[in-house]
Design a protein around this motif. Structure first.
Motif, PDB file in Angstrom:
ATOM      1  N   ARG A  15      13.045  -4.318 -26.028  1.00 59.03           N
ATOM      2  CA  ARG A  15      13.201  -4.010 -27.444  1.00 59.03           C
ATOM      3  C   ARG A  15      13.405  -2.502 -27.615  1.00 59.03           C
ATOM      4  NH1 ARG A  15      11.359  -8.053 -30.734  1.00 59.03           N
ATOM      5  NH2 ARG A  15      10.506  -6.636 -32.313  1.00 59.03           N
ATOM      6  N   TYR A  16      14.495  -2.117 -28.292  1.00 61.41           N
ATOM      7  CA  TYR A  16      14.847  -0.717 -28.458  1.00 61.41           C
ATOM      8  C   TYR A  16      14.849  -0.350 -29.940  1.00 61.41           C
ATOM      9  CZ  TYR A  16      16.664  -1.100 -23.670  1.00 61.41           C
ATOM     10  OH  TYR A  16      16.796  -1.314 -22.328  1.00 61.41           O
ATOM     11  N   ALA A  17      14.372   0.857 -30.246  1.00 59.31           N
ATOM     12  CA  ALA A  17      14.483   1.438 -31.578  1.00 59.31           C
ATOM     13  C   ALA A  17      15.299   2.713 -31.452  1.00 59.31           C
ATOM     14  CB  ALA A  17      13.109   1.737 -32.168  1.00 59.31           C
ATOM     15  N   LEU A  18      16.352   2.817 -32.240  1.00 57.28           N
ATOM     16  CA  LEU A  18      17.265   3.964 -32.166  1.00 57.28           C
ATOM     17  C   LEU A  18      16.932   4.968 -33.251  1.00 57.28           C
ATOM     18  CD1 LEU A  18      19.822   5.463 -31.198  1.00 57.28           C
ATOM     19  CD2 LEU A  18      21.140   4.001 -32.759  1.00 57.28           C
ATOM     20  N   CYS A  19      16.717   6.209 -32.833  1.00 60.92           N
ATOM     21  CA  CYS A  19      16.555   7.317 -33.772  1.00 60.92           C
ATOM     22  C   CYS A  19      17.842   8.137 -33.752  1.00 60.92           C
ATOM     23  CB  CYS A  19      15.368   8.191 -33.365  1.00 60.92           C
ATOM     24  SG  CYS A  19      13.789   7.331 -33.386  1.00 60.92           S
ATOM     25  N   GLY A  20      18.651   7.997 -34.803  1.00 54.55           N
ATOM     26  CA  GLY A  20      19.882   8.756 -34.910  1.00 54.55           C
ATOM     27  C   GLY A  20      21.123   7.921 -34.671  1.00 54.55           C
ATOM     28  N   THR A  46      32.382  -6.391 -26.926  1.00 56.96           N
ATOM     29  CA  THR A  46      31.879  -5.444 -27.908  1.00 56.96           C
ATOM     30  C   THR A  46      30.377  -5.194 -27.810  1.00 56.96           C
ATOM     31  OG1 THR A  46      31.642  -7.227 -29.520  1.00 56.96           O
ATOM     32  CG2 THR A  46      33.718  -5.993 -29.532  1.00 56.96           C
ATOM     33  N   ALA A  47      29.626  -6.089 -27.195  1.00 59.87           N
ATOM     34  CA  ALA A  47      28.187  -5.897 -27.022  1.00 59.87           C
ATOM     35  C   ALA A  47      27.776  -6.421 -25.653  1.00 59.87           C
ATOM     36  CB  ALA A  47      27.409  -6.596 -28.130  1.00 59.87           C
ATOM     37  N   PRO A  48      28.183  -5.738 -24.587  1.00 61.90           N
ATOM     38  CA  PRO A  48      28.015  -6.296 -23.239  1.00 61.90           C
ATOM     39  C   PRO A  48      26.569  -6.380 -22.751  1.00 61.90           C
ATOM     40  CG  PRO A  48      28.865  -4.058 -23.128  1.00 61.90           C
ATOM     41  CD  PRO A  48      28.897  -4.458 -24.564  1.00 61.90           C
ATOM     42  N   TYR A  49      25.627  -5.743 -23.451  1.00 59.25           N
ATOM     43  CA  TYR A  49      24.240  -5.752 -22.971  1.00 59.25           C
ATOM     44  C   TYR A  49      23.296  -6.444 -23.952  1.00 59.25           C
ATOM     45  CZ  TYR A  49      26.078  -2.684 -19.446  1.00 59.25           C
ATOM     46  OH  TYR A  49      26.834  -2.176 -18.417  1.00 59.25           O
ATOM     47  N   ALA A  50      23.856  -7.233 -24.853  1.00 57.07           N
ATOM     48  CA  ALA A  50      23.023  -7.937 -25.832  1.00 57.07           C
ATOM     49  C   ALA A  50      22.087  -8.926 -25.171  1.00 57.07           C
ATOM     50  CB  ALA A  50      23.908  -8.646 -26.850  1.00 57.07           C
ATOM     51  N   ASP A  51      22.448  -9.420 -23.981  1.00 56.59           N
ATOM     52  CA  ASP A  51      21.569 -10.360 -23.285  1.00 56.59           C
ATOM     53  C   ASP A  51      20.384  -9.657 -22.623  1.00 56.59           C
ATOM     54  OD1 ASP A  51      23.379  -9.104 -21.462  1.00 56.59           O
ATOM     55  OD2 ASP A  51      22.813 -10.581 -19.943  1.00 56.59           O
ATOM     56  N   ALA A  52      20.504  -8.342 -22.408  1.00 59.55           N
ATOM     57  CA  ALA A  52      19.463  -7.595 -21.701  1.00 59.55           C
ATOM     58  C   ALA A  52      18.503  -6.886 -22.645  1.00 59.55           C
ATOM     59  CB  ALA A  52      20.094  -6.578 -20.757  1.00 59.55           C
ATOM     60  N   GLY A  53      18.978  -6.560 -23.840  1.00 56.42           N
ATOM     61  CA  GLY A  53      18.130  -5.829 -24.773  1.00 56.42           C
ATOM     62  C   GLY A  53      18.527  -6.087 -26.204  1.00 56.42           C
ATOM     63  N   GLU A  54      17.611  -5.813 -27.120  1.00 57.34           N
ATOM     64  CA  GLU A  54      17.904  -5.988 -28.540  1.00 57.34           C
ATOM     65  C   GLU A  54      17.506  -4.731 -29.297  1.00 57.34           C
ATOM     66  OE1 GLU A  54      15.510  -8.993 -30.449  1.00 57.34           O
ATOM     67  OE2 GLU A  54      14.052  -8.916 -28.823  1.00 57.34           O
ATOM     68  N   LEU A  55      18.351  -4.364 -30.246  1.00 54.99           N
ATOM     69  CA  LEU A  55      18.068  -3.224 -31.096  1.00 54.99           C
ATOM     70  C   LEU A  55      17.251  -3.725 -32.289  1.00 54.99           C
ATOM     71  CD1 LEU A  55      18.634  -0.185 -31.270  1.00 54.99           C
ATOM     72  CD2 LEU A  55      20.558  -0.717 -32.781  1.00 54.99           C
ATOM     73  N   VAL A  56      16.000  -3.320 -32.372  1.00 50.87           N
ATOM     74  CA  VAL A  56      15.100  -3.865 -33.393  1.00 50.87           C
ATOM     75  C   VAL A  56      14.935  -2.936 -34.582  1.00 50.87           C
ATOM     76  CG1 VAL A  56      13.855  -5.250 -31.701  1.00 50.87           C
ATOM     77  CG2 VAL A  56      13.031  -2.933 -32.255  1.00 50.87           C
ATOM     78  N   GLU A  91       5.879  -1.992 -37.133  1.00 49.87           N
ATOM     79  CA  GLU A  91       6.505  -3.200 -37.660  1.00 49.87           C
ATOM     80  C   GLU A  91       7.489  -3.849 -36.685  1.00 49.87           C
ATOM     81  OE1 GLU A  91       6.262  -2.165 -42.448  1.00 49.87           O
ATOM     82  OE2 GLU A  91       8.197  -2.076 -41.420  1.00 49.87           O
ATOM     83  N   THR A  92       8.151  -3.057 -35.857  1.00 51.22           N
ATOM     84  CA  THR A  92       9.195  -3.640 -34.998  1.00 51.22           C
ATOM     85  C   THR A  92       8.808  -3.708 -33.534  1.00 51.22           C
ATOM     86  OG1 THR A  92      10.334  -1.516 -34.603  1.00 51.22           O
ATOM     87  CG2 THR A  92      10.949  -2.762 -36.584  1.00 51.22           C
ATOM     88  N   ARG A  93       7.716  -3.052 -33.130  1.00 48.05           N
ATOM     89  CA  ARG A  93       7.149  -3.162 -31.790  1.00 48.05           C
ATOM     90  C   ARG A  93       8.177  -2.905 -30.670  1.00 48.05           C
ATOM     91  NH1 ARG A  93       6.262  -7.420 -34.614  1.00 48.05           N
ATOM     92  NH2 ARG A  93       7.433  -8.788 -33.236  1.00 48.05           N
ATOM     93  N   PRO A  94       8.841  -1.753 -30.686  1.00 55.04           N
ATOM     94  CA  PRO A  94       9.809  -1.459 -29.620  1.00 55.04           C
ATOM     95  C   PRO A  94       9.121  -1.179 -28.297  1.00 55.04           C
ATOM     96  CG  PRO A  94       9.511   0.472 -30.995  1.00 55.04           C
ATOM     97  CD  PRO A  94       8.734  -0.638 -31.650  1.00 55.04           C
ATOM     98  N   ASP A  95       9.844  -1.405 -27.225  1.00 57.02           N
ATOM     99  CA  ASP A  95       9.399  -1.001 -25.891  1.00 57.02           C
ATOM    100  C   ASP A  95       9.898   0.403 -25.552  1.00 57.02           C
ATOM    101  OD1 ASP A  95       8.322  -3.658 -25.230  1.00 57.02           O
ATOM    102  OD2 ASP A  95      10.437  -4.266 -25.178  1.00 57.02           O
ATOM    103  N   VAL A  96      11.078   0.746 -26.093  1.00 57.26           N
ATOM    104  CA  VAL A  96      11.753   1.995 -25.751  1.00 57.26           C
ATOM    105  C   VAL A  96      12.273   2.649 -27.027  1.00 57.26           C
ATOM    106  CG1 VAL A  96      13.596   3.078 -24.405  1.00 57.26           C
ATOM    107  CG2 VAL A  96      12.474   1.000 -23.543  1.00 57.26           C
TER     108      VAL A  96
END
Length: 440
Positions: A15-20, A46-56, A91-96
């Motif tokens: 689970r990833y949270a993007l800042c920026g 267009t989203a080749p890594y959607a199976d490996a991670g999710e942007l939360v 609220e979103t509990r990211p790993d990274v």
């Protein structure tokens, strides 16, 4: 958080949270997970890594830009404002935590991520000062989380071949490196039309841009920087530029008379919201186009630098940000020979990228040329390899491509030593800037 968007469900993916939601934030982080908004897409998938991670989650000050992106890629990812970082984590509990905000804000998100016990992946430069770099190193030592800096030049096929040749002893013990880097006039001028143009926000181009190069050289020769001496100036941009059309002109007249417009497409100087390379606008950050001749510009555009490393090797480095062609000339000298390579970005009559080899000149014996393949994608072929190693890594990293907080700190500290040496006309010790006995 938006009322109409709920946190992503738990799927077992990272689970990833993007800042920026910057251009780099999209191309390296959000795009591989959700897709690119440009059409046709740069990559066939267009989203080749959607199976490996999710942007939360996406944290960004510009809610309109985030909404443009979500509509373009048909994704319902919660949006948070910068002051809602803690709420986002809860609220979103990211790993990274992924960090791609303006440079001067990196330190806040890196430290907040480490405090929360999370792993952090941050765009280069890691931070904009050696003081903040030391803070990150200390925080990383006290946190279960880790820091990784996306120094993508390590992943370029040309540089990986060079690294392997040096490690295999092609030149013996490295004695010196020569690196001349030219930033083309169009590319160079762009830094002075946006936030990079002040030291308070970017650290100056000796950090924002040259940290790429300082990290590359230190990694290639596997050496720690010790001392820096530099000269530098602002020769091309700012109010005193020889190319300034004149302060008495209106903004539109200055744009029309600007000689750098020769390098732009007709639409680049048009009025209206500034759009990036993926087609999204910056209505909040850039309501109007900035001039490369504004008096607020306070950073250099030309550097000549000498860096000394542990073990005795040195780097002779120069860069200018208003060159007629873009690329570099690189040589590594050692006790048993020399490696050379040149790279040009498709500027006639110079050879195109991918056509120049790495040449090995042993001290005793005949030379040999090594061709380089795979430079036809982003940043000399580095970006696809970097993204793959970020989102679907293997356990192996034989060339040490994964830059940690210490590597990020060295690159920033050398860049700061450059502008401090210019300012004070003296050599600057890296250990003094990082407040350590020996720089690390």
């Amino acid at each position: 958080m938006d009322d109409d968007n709920q946190p992503a469900t738990v799927t077992g993916r990272t689970r990833y949270a993007l800042c920026g939601l910057s251009v780099r934030g999209i191309s390296v982080f959000a795009g591989p997970l959700l897709g690119r908004p440009d059409r046709p897409p740069i990559a066939p998938d267009t989203a080749p890594y959607a199976d490996a991670g999710e942007l939360v989650a996406i944290l960004d000050r510009d809610a309109d830009r985030v909404e443009q992106y979500r509509v373009a890629v048909d994704a319902k990812v919660p949006w948070y404002s910068p002051e809602q970082f803690d709420r986002m984590v809860t609220e979103t509990r990211p790993d990274v935590i992924l960090v791609a905000t303006p440079d001067h804000t990196h330190v806040d998100y890196v430290l907040s991520g480490l405090t929360a016990g999370l792993d952090v992946i941050v765009e280069k430069p890691m931070v904009t000062s050696a003081e903040d770099a030391a803070r990150v190193i200390a925080a990383a030592q006290d946190s279960p989380g880790t820091v990784r800096v996306t120094h993508n030049l390590r992943y370029a096929p040309r540089h990986q071949r060079l690294r392997q040749l040096i490690a295999d002893g092609a030149v013996g013990r490295v004695t010196s490196v020569e690196l001349v880097w030219n930033v083309g006039a169009r590319h160079g001028a762009s830094y002075f039309r946006r936030w990079n143009r002040t030291r308070a926000r970017s650290g100056g181009l000796s950090i924002h841009k040259s940290c790429h190069h300082f990290d590359l050289v230190g990694w290639l020769i596997d050496a720690v920087p010790e001392q820096v001496f530099a000269y530098g100036a602002r020769n091309f941009f700012g109010a005193d530029s020889p190319h300034n059309p004149g302060r008495e002109l209106t903004a539109a007249e200055r744009t029309e008379a600007d000689p750098y417009r020769w390098y732009e497409t007709a639409s680049a100087a048009d009025a209206g919201p500034v759009r990036d390379s993926v087609g999204l606008s910056y209505p909040d950050q850039y309501p109007q186009r900035l001039s490369a001749y504004d008096p607020e510009i306070d950073i250099e555009d030309t550097y000549s630098v000498v860096v000394r490393y542990r073990g005795g090797a040195s780097l002779n480095y120069s860069i200018q940000f208003s060159a007629p062609w873009e690329g570099y000339r690189l040589a590594v000298n050692g006790t048993h020979g020399r490696l050379e390579t040149d790279l040009y970005y498709d500027v006639e009559p110079l050879p195109p990228a991918g056509s120049t080899p790495i040449t090995h000149y042993p001290l005793f014996g005949a030379g040999r040329a090594y061709p380089v393949d795979g430079e036809d994608t982003g940043h000399l072929g580095a970006d696809p390899l970097l993204v793959a190693d970020l989102f679907r890594p293997t356990g192996d990293d034989p060339l040490g491509c994964r830059a940690d907080a210490q590597a990020g700190a060295y690159a920033v500290a050398v860049g700061e030593a450059v502008w401090r040496s210019i300012k004070d006309n003296r050599p600057v010790n890296i250990a003094d800037l990082l407040r350590t006995e020996a720089g690390g």
